[in-house]
Design a protein around this motif. Structure first.
Motif, mmCIF file in Angstrom:
data_model
loop_
_atom_site.group_PDB
_atom_site.id
_atom_site.type_symbol
_atom_site.label_atom_id
_atom_site.label_comp_id
_atom_site.label_asym_id
_atom_site.label_seq_id
_atom_site.Cartn_x
_atom_site.Cartn_y
_atom_site.Cartn_z
ATOM 1 N N ILE A 68 0.814 -1.129 -0.085
ATOM 2 C CA ILE A 68 0.092 -0.034 0.198
ATOM 3 C C ILE A 68 0.733 1.269 -0.165
ATOM 4 N N MET A 69 2.206 1.248 0.188
ATOM 5 C CA MET A 69 2.978 2.375 0.309
ATOM 6 C C MET A 69 2.924 2.866 -0.978
ATOM 7 N N SER A 70 3.220 4.620 -0.831
ATOM 8 C CA SER A 70 3.610 5.207 -1.913
ATOM 9 C C SER A 70 5.195 5.068 -2.698
ATOM 10 N N LYS A 71 5.515 4.588 -3.874
ATOM 11 C CA LYS A 71 6.740 4.037 -3.932
ATOM 12 C C LYS A 71 7.756 5.240 -4.504
ATOM 13 N N ARG A 72 6.793 6.146 -4.970
ATOM 14 C CA ARG A 72 7.282 7.303 -5.623
ATOM 15 C C ARG A 72 7.788 8.391 -4.264
ATOM 16 N N VAL A 73 8.856 8.445 -3.838
ATOM 17 C CA VAL A 73 9.091 9.277 -2.621
ATOM 18 C C VAL A 73 9.831 10.603 -2.963
ATOM 19 N N ILE A 74 9.322 11.798 -2.977
ATOM 20 C CA ILE A 74 10.298 12.923 -3.198
ATOM 21 C C ILE A 74 10.766 13.360 -1.790
ATOM 22 N N THR A 75 12.086 13.680 -1.912
ATOM 23 C CA THR A 75 12.650 14.227 -0.712
ATOM 24 C C THR A 75 13.372 15.577 -1.325
ATOM 25 N N ILE A 76 13.708 16.314 -0.001
ATOM 26 C CA ILE A 76 14.335 17.641 -0.213
ATOM 27 C C ILE A 76 15.478 17.631 0.844
ATOM 28 N N SER A 77 16.460 18.534 0.576
ATOM 29 C CA SER A 77 17.919 18.659 1.244
ATOM 30 C C SER A 77 17.474 19.528 2.529
ATOM 31 N N GLN A 78 18.203 19.293 3.640
ATOM 32 C CA GLN A 78 17.916 19.840 4.819
ATOM 33 C C GLN A 78 18.488 21.463 4.575
ATOM 34 N N ASP A 79 19.120 21.569 3.658
ATOM 35 C CA ASP A 79 19.877 22.937 3.227
ATOM 36 C C ASP A 79 18.757 23.885 2.608
ATOM 37 N N ALA A 80 17.819 23.181 1.954
ATOM 38 C CA ALA A 80 16.687 23.922 1.033
ATOM 39 C C ALA A 80 16.036 24.865 1.836
ATOM 40 N N GLU A 81 15.387 25.836 1.256
ATOM 41 C CA GLU A 81 14.788 26.852 1.973
ATOM 42 C C GLU A 81 13.199 26.269 2.000
ATOM 43 N N VAL A 82 12.694 26.848 3.309
ATOM 44 C CA VAL A 82 11.309 26.313 3.763
ATOM 45 C C VAL A 82 10.566 26.660 2.346
ATOM 46 N N GLU A 83 10.691 27.885 1.793
ATOM 47 C CA GLU A 83 9.727 28.175 0.611
ATOM 48 C C GLU A 83 9.762 27.317 -0.423
#
Length: 131
Positions: A68-83
């Motif tokens: 049931i899990m979503s396999k397409r996982v979008i990630t972000i860098s911890q250094d990215a801006e919140v915006e």
């Protein structure tokens, strides 16, 4: 005003593996008061499961999370801006993004974290809850 980074607002990500059952995952989420689990296998993110996934698959409580899990996982860098996190969420219509540092999972940022810190009045909750 300095721009906030994702690392400043992220929370702890709770991880599990894809062999746990939907029911076990629901219990974990309920007991920890969280809305999602990140699925890890061999040190890599292989999926994400949210409350919505569990509710949609309530008839499969004995099935493995991998079904049931979503396999397409979008990630972000911890250094990215919140915006940037807000933009990624809006464009992909997702409410949670795992946060990475050097290809390792270090946290999770959710839509509520982001809305609380962007000061963007043009981000409307409605944009996120259409699915």
């Amino acid at each position: 005003k300095r721009k906030m980074k994702v690392s400043q607002i992220m929370r702890k990500a709770v991880i599990t593996d894809d062999s746990v059952s939907v029911q076990q995952a629901a219990k974990m989420m309920s007991s920890k008061g969280i809305g999602s689990l990140i699925i890890i296998r061999d040190g890599k993110i292989t999926g994400i499961v949210t409350e919505k996934d569990i509710v949609r698959n309530i008839n499969k409580i004995d099935s493995k999370l991998s079904s049931i899990m979503s396999k397409r996982v979008i990630t972000i860098s911890q250094d990215a801006e919140v915006e940037k996190a807000a933009e990624v969420m809006k464009n992909n219509r997702i409410k949670r993004i795992p946060v990475m540092k050097d290809n390792k999972l270090v946290g999770l940022v959710s839509i509520t974290d982001v809305i609380g810190h962007t000061g963007d009045d043009h981000i409307d909750d409605g944009d996120f809850f259409l699915n």
